[in-house]
Design a protein around this motif. Structure first.
Motif, PDB file in Angstrom:
ATOM      1  N   THR A 168       1.022  -1.347  -0.189  1.00  0.00           N
ATOM      2  CA  THR A 168      -0.033  -0.084  -0.214  1.00  0.00           C
ATOM      3  C   THR A 168       1.079   1.104  -0.080  1.00  0.00           C
ATOM      4  N   ASP A 169       0.169   2.264  -0.095  1.00  0.00           N
ATOM      5  CA  ASP A 169       0.940   3.752   0.029  1.00  0.00           C
ATOM      6  C   ASP A 169       1.736   3.864   1.251  1.00  0.00           C
ATOM      7  N   ASN A 170       1.136   3.113   2.130  1.00  0.00           N
ATOM      8  CA  ASN A 170       1.778   3.280   3.529  1.00  0.00           C
ATOM      9  C   ASN A 170       2.787   2.274   3.637  1.00  0.00           C
ATOM     10  N   GLY A 171       3.097   1.572   2.740  1.00  0.00           N
ATOM     11  CA  GLY A 171       4.055   0.396   3.017  1.00  0.00           C
ATOM     12  C   GLY A 171       3.847  -0.848   3.745  1.00  0.00           C
ATOM     13  N   ASN A 172       2.544  -1.002   3.811  1.00  0.00           N
ATOM     14  CA  ASN A 172       1.551  -2.286   4.303  1.00  0.00           C
ATOM     15  C   ASN A 172       1.101  -3.240   3.408  1.00  0.00           C
ATOM     16  N   TYR A 173       0.741  -4.517   3.773  1.00  0.00           N
ATOM     17  CA  TYR A 173       0.057  -5.211   2.984  1.00  0.00           C
ATOM     18  C   TYR A 173      -1.329  -5.215   3.101  1.00  0.00           C
ATOM     19  N   ILE A 174      -1.859  -6.123   2.141  1.00  0.00           N
ATOM     20  CA  ILE A 174      -3.613  -6.071   2.275  1.00  0.00           C
ATOM     21  C   ILE A 174      -3.785  -7.548   2.253  1.00  0.00           C
ATOM     22  N   VAL A 175      -4.654  -7.825   3.401  1.00  0.00           N
ATOM     23  CA  VAL A 175      -5.230  -9.441   3.437  1.00  0.00           C
ATOM     24  C   VAL A 175      -6.579  -9.143   2.957  1.00  0.00           C
ATOM     25  N   ASP A 176      -7.169  -9.867   1.858  1.00  0.00           N
ATOM     26  CA  ASP A 176      -8.590  -9.835   1.503  1.00  0.00           C
ATOM     27  C   ASP A 176      -9.364 -11.049   2.129  1.00  0.00           C
ATOM     28  N   LEU A 177     -10.488 -10.381   2.666  1.00  0.00           N
ATOM     29  CA  LEU A 177     -11.316 -11.534   3.400  1.00  0.00           C
ATOM     30  C   LEU A 177     -12.426 -11.947   2.541  1.00  0.00           C
ATOM     31  N   PHE A 178     -12.730 -13.141   2.151  1.00  0.00           N
ATOM     32  CA  PHE A 178     -13.765 -13.531   1.328  1.00  0.00           C
ATOM     33  C   PHE A 178     -14.749 -14.498   2.046  1.00  0.00           C
ATOM     34  N   PHE A 179     -16.045 -13.888   2.325  1.00  0.00           N
ATOM     35  CA  PHE A 179     -17.050 -14.651   3.159  1.00  0.00           C
ATOM     36  C   PHE A 179     -17.987 -15.296   2.298  1.00  0.00           C
ATOM     37  N   LYS A 180     -18.294 -16.574   2.708  1.00  0.00           N
ATOM     38  CA  LYS A 180     -19.317 -17.325   2.161  1.00  0.00           C
ATOM     39  C   LYS A 180     -20.604 -17.024   2.659  1.00  0.00           C
ATOM     40  N   ALA A 186     -18.079  -7.108  14.273  1.00  0.00           N
ATOM     41  CA  ALA A 186     -16.840  -7.309  13.245  1.00  0.00           C
ATOM     42  C   ALA A 186     -15.689  -6.262  13.250  1.00  0.00           C
ATOM     43  N   SER A 187     -16.138  -4.901  13.231  1.00  0.00           N
ATOM     44  CA  SER A 187     -15.012  -4.033  13.075  1.00  0.00           C
ATOM     45  C   SER A 187     -14.381  -4.319  14.185  1.00  0.00           C
ATOM     46  N   ASP A 188     -14.776  -4.113  15.424  1.00  0.00           N
ATOM     47  CA  ASP A 188     -14.203  -4.018  16.526  1.00  0.00           C
ATOM     48  C   ASP A 188     -12.930  -5.218  16.817  1.00  0.00           C
ATOM     49  N   ALA A 189     -13.794  -6.428  16.413  1.00  0.00           N
ATOM     50  CA  ALA A 189     -12.937  -7.522  16.440  1.00  0.00           C
ATOM     51  C   ALA A 189     -11.661  -7.662  15.541  1.00  0.00           C
ATOM     52  N   ILE A 190     -11.791  -7.140  14.138  1.00  0.00           N
ATOM     53  CA  ILE A 190     -10.850  -6.852  13.411  1.00  0.00           C
ATOM     54  C   ILE A 190      -9.657  -5.990  14.077  1.00  0.00           C
ATOM     55  N   LEU A 191     -10.218  -4.979  14.597  1.00  0.00           N
ATOM     56  CA  LEU A 191      -9.329  -3.461  14.737  1.00  0.00           C
ATOM     57  C   LEU A 191      -8.775  -4.130  16.348  1.00  0.00           C
ATOM     58  N   ARG A 192      -8.991  -4.943  16.964  1.00  0.00           N
ATOM     59  CA  ARG A 192      -8.505  -5.616  18.344  1.00  0.00           C
ATOM     60  C   ARG A 192      -7.083  -6.205  17.997  1.00  0.00           C
ATOM     61  N   LEU A 193      -7.133  -6.881  16.777  1.00  0.00           N
ATOM     62  CA  LEU A 193      -6.074  -7.833  16.453  1.00  0.00           C
ATOM     63  C   LEU A 193      -4.715  -7.027  16.166  1.00  0.00           C
ATOM     64  N   ALA A 194      -3.355  -7.340  16.869  1.00  0.00           N
ATOM     65  CA  ALA A 194      -2.387  -6.617  16.785  1.00  0.00           C
ATOM     66  C   ALA A 194      -1.938  -7.055  15.478  1.00  0.00           C
ATOM     67  N   GLY A 195      -1.255  -6.108  14.650  1.00  0.00           N
ATOM     68  CA  GLY A 195      -0.929  -6.543  13.347  1.00  0.00           C
ATOM     69  C   GLY A 195      -1.832  -6.029  12.218  1.00  0.00           C
ATOM     70  N   VAL A 196      -3.075  -5.735  12.736  1.00  0.00           N
ATOM     71  CA  VAL A 196      -4.095  -4.995  11.986  1.00  0.00           C
ATOM     72  C   VAL A 196      -3.841  -3.389  11.717  1.00  0.00           C
ATOM     73  N   VAL A 197      -3.846  -2.831  10.665  1.00  0.00           N
ATOM     74  CA  VAL A 197      -3.856  -1.486  10.741  1.00  0.00           C
ATOM     75  C   VAL A 197      -5.302  -0.701  10.513  1.00  0.00           C
ATOM     76  N   GLU A 198      -5.934  -1.297   9.619  1.00  0.00           N
ATOM     77  CA  GLU A 198      -7.293  -0.732   9.562  1.00  0.00           C
ATOM     78  C   GLU A 198      -8.086  -1.762   8.393  1.00  0.00           C
ATOM     79  N   HIS A 199      -9.557  -1.694   8.338  1.00  0.00           N
ATOM     80  CA  HIS A 199     -10.031  -2.644   7.533  1.00  0.00           C
ATOM     81  C   HIS A 199     -11.093  -1.532   6.468  1.00  0.00           C
ATOM     82  N   GLY A 200     -11.581  -2.410   5.746  1.00  0.00           N
ATOM     83  CA  GLY A 200     -12.365  -1.515   4.732  1.00  0.00           C
ATOM     84  C   GLY A 200     -13.854  -1.292   4.701  1.00  0.00           C
ATOM     85  N   MET A 201     -14.373  -1.782   5.963  1.00  0.00           N
ATOM     86  CA  MET A 201     -15.776  -1.336   6.188  1.00  0.00           C
ATOM     87  C   MET A 201     -15.708  -0.119   6.653  1.00  0.00           C
TER      88      MET A 201
END
Ligand SMILES: O=C(CO)[C@H](O)[C@H](O)COP(=O)(O)O
Length: 291
Positions: free
Chosen positions: A207-219, A228-243
Motif C-alpha cells: 500500500t501507499d503506507n508500506g503495508n500489505y493487504i489481506v482480502d477476506l472472502f466470506f461465504k 466484526a469491526s471491533d474484533a478486527i481492530l483488536r488484532l495486533a498487526g491490523v492497521v485498518e479494515h475496509g468497512m
C-alpha cells in the motif's frame, strides 16, 4: 414527478460533456459502466462550492470527479479549492491537473469528500479498499463534514462482503500470522483470507503506507458489522479494515434501468430499490435514469 417512458435499449452512447442527448431524443441509449460512474461523479461535484477543503477519492469513479473539479477550476466556476488526496495515485492525478493540494495536518477538517466504493449495503455501510487505498480514504473521510459516495448500481449489495473481498491493511511483520487470525475470526462465515498480490501473483501488493493487504472472502453474512469491526481492530498487526460504517452521508447511484424522470431541472429523490433506501440526484441533462 416521473414521466412514463419506454425502456431504453440500443447502441447510441451518452455524451455527458456536450449534453447532446436531449430528453426528447428518439435515439435509444446504452450506458457503459464507466459512463454510469461518470454520471454519479459529475452529480456529486455539483455539491462542491468555492473555498471548500475537499477529500479527493481513489478509483475509476472518483477519477471522474477529480477531472471534473479540475475542469471547473480551470473554467473559473470554482475558486480557492484545496484538495486532500486519498492516495498517491490521486495525488499524481490532482497535481497533473493543477488542483491545489494539502493534507490533514494542515487541514484537519474536510468540508466534503467524494469517493467511490466497492459495496454499498442497505444501511449505506460500505466496503472500500479493493483499489488498495482504504487507510488514507478512511482517515480523510472520517474527517469530513459530508461524504458523498458515488457508485454505479453494480455496487449495491444485500450485505457486506456479498460481492467479493473485504480488504484489511496489515503490517508486513508476520503477515501470515495476522492473516490466519483474521481467517479464524470469521470461521463462522466460511472466511478465506488471502494476501493481495500484484503482477499476476508475482509480487506482494504494497500500500501507499508500506503495508500489505489481506482480502477476506466470506461465504456467509458476517452479521453485526460493528462487532466484526471491533474484533478486527483488536488484532495486533491490523492497521485498518475496509468497512466504512455510518460514514457515508449521501450515496449517488447511477443506474441503467427504469423510467426517465422529468427533465430540465434537478430532482432529489428518496426511494426504495431492492430493499435499499437510496438518495438519488437526478438531472436529465445528463440523461440519468432511475426507477
Ligand atoms: O476504495 C477504493 C479504492 O481503495 C475505491 O473507491 C473502490 O475500489 C471503488 O473503485 P472504482 O470506482 O474503480 O470501482
Amino acid at each position: 414527478m416521473a414521466i412514463p417512458c419506454p425502456p431504453f435499449i440500443g447502441s447510441e452512447k451518452l455524451s455527458i460533456e456536450s449534453g447532446a442527448m436531449s430528453p426528447s431524443s428518439p435515439s435509444p441509449l446504452i450506458l457503459t459502466q464507466d459512463e454510469l460512474k461518470k454520471i454519479a461523479a459529475y452529480k456529486a461535484v455539483e455539491f462542491v462550492q468555492s473555498g471548500m477543503v475537499l477529500g479527493l477519492g481513489t478509483g475509476s469513479t472518483a477519477k471522474h470527479a477529480v477531472d471534473r473539479i479540475a475542469d471547473l477550476l480551470h473554467q473559473g466556476k470554482l475558486k480557492n479549492i484545496v484538495g486532500i488526496p486519498t492516495s498517491t495515485k490521486t495525488h499524481k492525478q490532482a497535481v497533473s491537473l493543477g488542483i491545489p493540494l494539502s493534507d490533514l495536518n494542515s487541514h484537519p477538517v474536510v468540508d466534503l469528500a467524494i469517493d467511490g466504493a466497492d459495496e454499498v449495503d442497505s444501511n449505506l455501510n460500505l466496503v472500500k479498499g479493493r483499489g488498495g487505498s482504504l487507510l488514507r480514504e478512511k482517515m480523510i473521510e472520517s474527517a469530513c463534514k459530508k461524504f458523498i459516495v458515488i457508485v454505479d448500481e453494480s455496487k449495491l449489495v444485500a450485505h457486506v462482503g456479498a460481492s467479493g473481498a473485504m480488504p484489511v491493511e496489515v503490517v508486513p511483520f508476520c503477515w501470515k500470522f495476522t492473516q490466519d487470525r483474521l481467517q479464524n475470526l470469521f470461521d463462522y462465515a466460511g472466511c478465506v483470507a488471502k494476501l493481495r498480490t500484484d503482477n499476476g501473483g508475482e509480487k506482494i501488493f504494497v500500500t501507499d503506507n508500506g503495508n500489505y493487504i489481506v482480502d477476506l472472502f466470506f461465504k456467509k453474512d458476517i452479521g453485526d458489522l460493528k462487532v466484526a469491526s471491533d474484533a478486527i481492530l483488536r488484532l495486533a498487526g491490523v492497521v485498518e479494515h475496509g468497512m466504512f460504517l455510518d460514514m457515508a452521508t449521501t450515496v449517488i447511484v447511477a443506474e441503467v434501468e427504469g423510467s426517465l424522470l422529468n427533465c430540465g431541472s434537478e430532482f432529489y429523490q428518496e426511494r426504495r430499490f431492492r430493499g435499499f433506501r437510496i438518495t438519488s440526484y437526478v438531472n436529465c441533462d445528463l440523461q440519468l435514469f432511475s426507477i
